[in-house]
Scaffold this motif. Structure first.
Motif, PDB file in Angstrom:
ATOM      1  N   LEU A   1      84.324 103.843  43.259  1.00  0.00           N
ATOM      2  CA  LEU A   1      85.099 102.929  44.420  1.00  0.00           C
ATOM      3  C   LEU A   1      86.015 103.296  45.180  1.00  0.00           C
ATOM      4  CD1 LEU A   1      84.621  99.765  41.837  1.00  0.00           C
ATOM      5  CD2 LEU A   1      83.132 100.456  43.596  1.00  0.00           C
ATOM      6  N   ASP A   2      86.939 104.195  44.459  1.00  0.00           N
ATOM      7  CA  ASP A   2      87.902 104.967  45.334  1.00  0.00           C
ATOM      8  C   ASP A   2      87.696 105.978  46.262  1.00  0.00           C
ATOM      9  OD1 ASP A   2      87.508 106.349  43.025  1.00  0.00           O
ATOM     10  OD2 ASP A   2      89.475 106.909  42.951  1.00  0.00           O
ATOM     11  N   GLN A   3      86.411 106.184  46.373  1.00  0.00           N
ATOM     12  CA  GLN A   3      85.896 107.337  47.472  1.00  0.00           C
ATOM     13  C   GLN A   3      85.705 106.583  48.661  1.00  0.00           C
ATOM     14  OE1 GLN A   3      83.003 110.649  46.452  1.00  0.00           O
ATOM     15  NE2 GLN A   3      81.726 109.228  47.858  1.00  0.00           N
ATOM     16  N   GLY A   4      86.299 107.235  49.716  1.00  0.00           N
ATOM     17  CA  GLY A   4      86.056 106.972  51.179  1.00  0.00           C
ATOM     18  C   GLY A   4      84.903 107.377  51.504  1.00  0.00           C
ATOM     19  N   LYS A   5      84.113 106.843  52.657  1.00  0.00           N
ATOM     20  CA  LYS A   5      82.711 107.530  52.868  1.00  0.00           C
ATOM     21  C   LYS A   5      82.447 106.896  54.405  1.00  0.00           C
ATOM     22  CE  LYS A   5      79.913 103.915  50.942  1.00  0.00           C
ATOM     23  NZ  LYS A   5      78.635 103.291  50.006  1.00  0.00           N
TER      24      LYS A   5
ATOM     25  N   THR B   1      74.214 120.244  61.492  1.00  0.00           N
ATOM     26  CA  THR B   1      75.597 119.757  61.314  1.00  0.00           C
ATOM     27  C   THR B   1      75.993 118.464  60.705  1.00  0.00           C
ATOM     28  OG1 THR B   1      75.911 119.322  63.544  1.00  0.00           O
ATOM     29  CG2 THR B   1      76.386 121.558  62.947  1.00  0.00           C
ATOM     30  N   TYR B   2      76.962 118.569  60.013  1.00  0.00           N
ATOM     31  CA  TYR B   2      77.467 117.158  59.687  1.00  0.00           C
ATOM     32  C   TYR B   2      78.497 116.588  60.567  1.00  0.00           C
ATOM     33  CZ  TYR B   2      75.328 119.144  55.512  1.00  0.00           C
ATOM     34  OH  TYR B   2      74.380 119.634  54.715  1.00  0.00           O
ATOM     35  N   ASN B   3      77.681 115.599  61.208  1.00  0.00           N
ATOM     36  CA  ASN B   3      78.426 114.879  62.389  1.00  0.00           C
ATOM     37  C   ASN B   3      78.697 113.578  61.895  1.00  0.00           C
ATOM     38  OD1 ASN B   3      78.471 113.417  65.115  1.00  0.00           O
ATOM     39  ND2 ASN B   3      78.164 115.526  65.827  1.00  0.00           N
ATOM     40  N   ILE B   4      79.983 113.091  62.104  1.00  0.00           N
ATOM     41  CA  ILE B   4      80.443 111.659  61.899  1.00  0.00           C
ATOM     42  C   ILE B   4      81.156 111.083  63.133  1.00  0.00           C
ATOM     43  CG2 ILE B   4      80.547 112.152  59.423  1.00  0.00           C
ATOM     44  CD1 ILE B   4      83.831 112.041  61.466  1.00  0.00           C
ATOM     45  N   THR B   5      81.523 109.884  63.118  1.00  0.00           N
ATOM     46  CA  THR B   5      82.160 109.165  64.109  1.00  0.00           C
ATOM     47  C   THR B   5      83.509 108.666  63.772  1.00  0.00           C
ATOM     48  OG1 THR B   5      80.153 108.351  65.037  1.00  0.00           O
ATOM     49  CG2 THR B   5      82.138 107.303  65.581  1.00  0.00           C
ATOM     50  N   VAL B   6      84.738 109.066  64.280  1.00  0.00           N
ATOM     51  CA  VAL B   6      86.095 108.506  64.151  1.00  0.00           C
ATOM     52  C   VAL B   6      86.207 107.306  65.327  1.00  0.00           C
ATOM     53  CG1 VAL B   6      88.392 109.075  64.371  1.00  0.00           C
ATOM     54  CG2 VAL B   6      86.627 110.782  63.529  1.00  0.00           C
ATOM     55  N   THR B   7      86.887 106.243  64.709  1.00  0.00           N
ATOM     56  CA  THR B   7      86.860 105.048  65.795  1.00  0.00           C
ATOM     57  C   THR B   7      88.311 104.812  65.934  1.00  0.00           C
ATOM     58  OG1 THR B   7      87.072 103.530  63.592  1.00  0.00           O
ATOM     59  CG2 THR B   7      84.744 103.845  64.445  1.00  0.00           C
ATOM     60  N   GLN B   8      89.298 105.502  65.100  1.00  0.00           N
ATOM     61  CA  GLN B   8      90.734 104.895  65.327  1.00  0.00           C
ATOM     62  C   GLN B   8      91.512 106.623  64.964  1.00  0.00           C
ATOM     63  OE1 GLN B   8      92.703 101.960  62.820  1.00  0.00           O
ATOM     64  NE2 GLN B   8      93.350 100.837  64.841  1.00  0.00           N
ATOM     65  N   ILE B   9      92.675 106.710  65.481  1.00  0.00           N
ATOM     66  CA  ILE B   9      93.840 107.522  65.448  1.00  0.00           C
ATOM     67  C   ILE B   9      94.867 107.044  65.027  1.00  0.00           C
ATOM     68  CG2 ILE B   9      95.210 109.528  66.033  1.00  0.00           C
ATOM     69  CD1 ILE B   9      92.359 110.342  67.805  1.00  0.00           C
ATOM     70  N   ILE B  10      95.512 107.065  63.981  1.00  0.00           N
ATOM     71  CA  ILE B  10      96.936 106.647  63.310  1.00  0.00           C
ATOM     72  C   ILE B  10      97.807 107.658  63.189  1.00  0.00           C
ATOM     73  CG2 ILE B  10      98.254 104.984  61.990  1.00  0.00           C
ATOM     74  CD1 ILE B  10      95.504 103.661  61.357  1.00  0.00           C
TER      75      ILE B  10
ATOM     76  N   LEU C   1      92.707 108.977  60.181  1.00  0.00           N
ATOM     77  CA  LEU C   1      91.635 109.064  61.065  1.00  0.00           C
ATOM     78  C   LEU C   1      90.898 107.850  60.532  1.00  0.00           C
ATOM     79  CD1 LEU C   1      90.584 112.807  61.501  1.00  0.00           C
ATOM     80  CD2 LEU C   1      92.118 111.295  62.877  1.00  0.00           C
ATOM     81  N   THR C   2      90.608 106.696  60.983  1.00  0.00           N
ATOM     82  CA  THR C   2      89.909 105.800  60.773  1.00  0.00           C
ATOM     83  C   THR C   2      88.343 106.007  60.895  1.00  0.00           C
ATOM     84  OG1 THR C   2      91.499 104.033  60.902  1.00  0.00           O
ATOM     85  CG2 THR C   2      89.126 103.334  60.639  1.00  0.00           C
ATOM     86  N   MET C   3      87.469 106.123  60.077  1.00  0.00           N
ATOM     87  CA  MET C   3      86.027 106.552  60.152  1.00  0.00           C
ATOM     88  C   MET C   3      85.257 105.352  60.440  1.00  0.00           C
ATOM     89  SD  MET C   3      86.368 109.787  60.019  1.00  0.00           S
ATOM     90  CE  MET C   3      86.899 111.050  59.308  1.00  0.00           C
ATOM     91  N   LYS C   4      83.871 105.462  60.941  1.00  0.00           N
ATOM     92  CA  LYS C   4      83.124 104.519  61.330  1.00  0.00           C
ATOM     93  C   LYS C   4      82.832 103.914  59.843  1.00  0.00           C
ATOM     94  CE  LYS C   4      78.598 103.719  63.129  1.00  0.00           C
ATOM     95  NZ  LYS C   4      77.318 104.507  64.001  1.00  0.00           N
ATOM     96  N   GLY C   5      82.513 102.584  59.821  1.00  0.00           N
ATOM     97  CA  GLY C   5      82.764 101.612  58.469  1.00  0.00           C
ATOM     98  C   GLY C   5      84.082 101.411  58.071  1.00  0.00           C
TER      99      GLY C   5
ATOM    100  N   THR D   1      75.627 110.206  54.000  1.00  0.00           N
ATOM    101  CA  THR D   1      76.965 109.798  54.334  1.00  0.00           C
ATOM    102  C   THR D   1      77.882 111.015  53.755  1.00  0.00           C
ATOM    103  OG1 THR D   1      77.083 108.965  52.004  1.00  0.00           O
ATOM    104  CG2 THR D   1      76.820 107.326  53.666  1.00  0.00           C
ATOM    105  N   LEU D   2      78.819 110.972  54.463  1.00  0.00           N
ATOM    106  CA  LEU D   2      80.244 111.828  54.070  1.00  0.00           C
ATOM    107  C   LEU D   2      81.143 111.213  53.112  1.00  0.00           C
ATOM    108  CD1 LEU D   2      81.633 114.904  54.836  1.00  0.00           C
ATOM    109  CD2 LEU D   2      83.005 113.496  56.160  1.00  0.00           C
ATOM    110  N   GLY D   3      81.589 111.759  51.985  1.00  0.00           N
ATOM    111  CA  GLY D   3      82.531 111.148  51.177  1.00  0.00           C
ATOM    112  C   GLY D   3      83.557 112.225  50.994  1.00  0.00           C
TER     113      GLY D   3
END
Length: 527
Positions: free
Chosen positions: A300-304, A315-324, A397-401, A453-455
């Protein structure tokens, strides 16, 4: 009363039927979860002492020096040339540093991470490069053009193991009608011929060519208190001809592709039911780490975040939605590749501009003024002074999801005293966004191809129950002339011969125990 009896029996039969159905479902799920099987190898950075000793690397800039960071950034552009192309000469083979004019071979800065694998019967060991950006596992084999060894500046020679399919009793050629043969059009016949392969890599003029073979890959797993061996048959390339960076020593003992295609080893292990279709990589701050096949840790404490499905790419391509940065957030959506083979993180505008300028506005240091002789590759650097207290802005980095990916250590430092420099280790890309290994340090990164998914979960790579990675390494001494090097062996001048860590595996909770617990609960309930 008879009606009630029939009703009770009917319900009782229904309960039994449901229980049996549930048992069969849970058993099938436990088999689908592949029990407790997972297999792992220790990961070694190219400039760790064991790898330097085996590859004969004895002339590199000191880690943490200005020259080191310049060379590693240049290496990224050479080995990811088409992705990070900036109009420059990405094939430059030499690096000359002013003002002392020290020259280094760019081949010294080949693939970043290596693992020791054992293949064939009798087993032979190979120190292979790990690459999440490609698919095929290949070894130098029956070579007509490949690196057989390295000549040291001392005149000594290090010889590499060369795979010979005729010397292994478990080896056989892969036919053209195999589902893993991707170059059927190059076959001499549609069924009976041996399947050829050719892979071109992202650094210009770098390729490997040969034919596909099948042989055993020797793995070790821990099942409760009992260590077990597994010898799955895997398909890999018998690499007869290497070109470009491979001839310069980028991956002299072979390459282990970790991409998504059916021919990659993680895919083959999953198809055979040995592991889940997933693996993890962990990078410690000291450059060591591990790779574990079958690790799809879903705590449960793993991000994904989901992978972006791109059928024509591995390639392992993901989406970033926000930069803080330092508490200031900006909604900015962009795609990025998680690439363990790239040293630093490379971003296009507007992501590059957002993260660097936000960092610059938050850090309370004097911006470094670059001189003509100061060729650090990073744009945002700051002067350091002796005994100075520094507060580095947090980067998230806030990821998609919606899950957050906190960058553990986004900076590098170089120099000392009043001449020290701190830099944000992010470079501008003119092509693609790449989250490099520097942003992965401190995490176990899970490449879950089964759930796409990337975790990520915070880890120092040493605290897992079965980890036996040593914290300290001793320097490997010079190797005697023309001595064939077994990657499992490392000498310690003070303690005598010492083994480089062999395959390790890391336990997962058995799915069968969960099944039994559910059955017992149901039995109590029905009673």
């Amino acid at each position: 009363m008879a009606i009630l009896s029939i009703s009770y029996q009917t319900h009782n039969s229904l309960y039994v039927s449901l229980l049996l159905t549930l048992i069969l479902f849970l058993v099938s799920q436990s088999q689908r979860c592949y029990g407790s099987s997972s297999f792992g190898f220790d990961i070694h950075h190219r400039f760790s002492d064991p790898v330097k000793g085996i590859l004969g690397i004895d002339n590199i800039p000191d880690k943490g020096s200005r020259e080191y960071y310049v060379a590693m950034a240049h290496r990224d552009r050479v080995f990811r040339g088409r992705r990070l192309a900036d109009g420059g000469d990405v094939d430059q083979k030499l690096l000359t540093f002013s003002p002392d004019n020290t020259t280094y071979q760019i081949s010294l800065f080949g693939y970043l991470h290596f693992a020791n694998v054992s293949v064939g019967t009798p087993a032979s060991s190979y120190l292979v490069a790990l690459d999440t950006g490609s698919d095929l596992f290949w070894l130098p084999c029956n070579c007509t053009k490949c690196v057989h060894g390295i000549q040291l500046s001392t005149g000594q020679k290090i010889a590499f193991n060369i795979y010979d399919n005729k010397e292994s009793s478990t080896s056989k050629n892969v036919a053209c009608n195999s589902s893993l043969c991707e170059q059927k059009t190059q076959c001499s016949s549609s069924s009976g011929g041996t399947c050829p392969y050719q892979v071109e890599y992202l650094s210009e003029n770098t390729s490997t060519t040969g034919f596909l073979v099948e042989d055993v890959l020797h793995l070790i797993t821990d099942n409760d208190d009992q260590t077990q061996h597994a010898n799955p048959l895997i398909t890999f390339g018998c690499g007869q001809v290497q070109t470009g960076a491979f001839l310069d020593g980028a991956a002299p003992n072979g390459l282990f592709g970790l991409g998504m295609s059916d021919v990659s080893v993680p895919s083959i292990l999953a198809k055979q039911g040995l592991t889940s279709n997933s693996f993890s990589m962990c990078f410690a701050a000291d450059g060591l780490g591990r790779i574990t096949f079958g690790d799809n840790n879903s705590s449960l404490d793993q991000g994904k975040t989901p992978f972006n499905i791109r059928p024509s790419h591995s390639t392992y391509n993901i989406t970033v939605t926000q930069i803080i940065v330092g508490g200031n957030s900006a909604d900015l959506e962009f795609n990025a590749i998680f690439d363990t083979g790239t040293s630093f993180t490379y971003l296009n505008n507007p992501a590059y501009k957002q993260i660097t300028q936000s960092f610059d506005s938050k850090i309370k240091l004097q911006r470094h003024s670059f001189s003509n002789s100061d060729d650090l590759p990073f744009e945002y650097c700051y002067d350091l002074r002796t005994n100075q207290t520094i507060e580095v802005p947090n980067i998230n980095l806030t990821m998609k999801g919606g899950d957050n990916y906190f960058v553990m250590d986004p900076i590098i430092t170089s120099g000392g005293g009043n001449n020290g420099v701190l830099c944000l280790a992010v470079l501008k890309s003119n092509n693609v966004n790449i989250i490099g290994q520097n942003f992965m340090t401190g995490y176990r990164i899970v490449f879950d191809r089964e759930n796409m998914t990337l975790g990520w979960k915070e880890s120092n790579c040493y605290d897992d129950e079965l980890s036996s990675l040593p914290v300290n390494r001793s320097h490997a001494p010079a190797v005697s002339p023309a001595m064939a090097v077994n990657p499992e062996i490392q000498s310690n001048p003070s303690n005598g011969p010492q083994r480089l860590p062999s395959s390790h595996s890391f336990k997962k909770e058995p799915a069968l125990a969960f099944t039994v617990a559910i059955i017992l609960l149901l039995a109590i309930f029905l009673a």
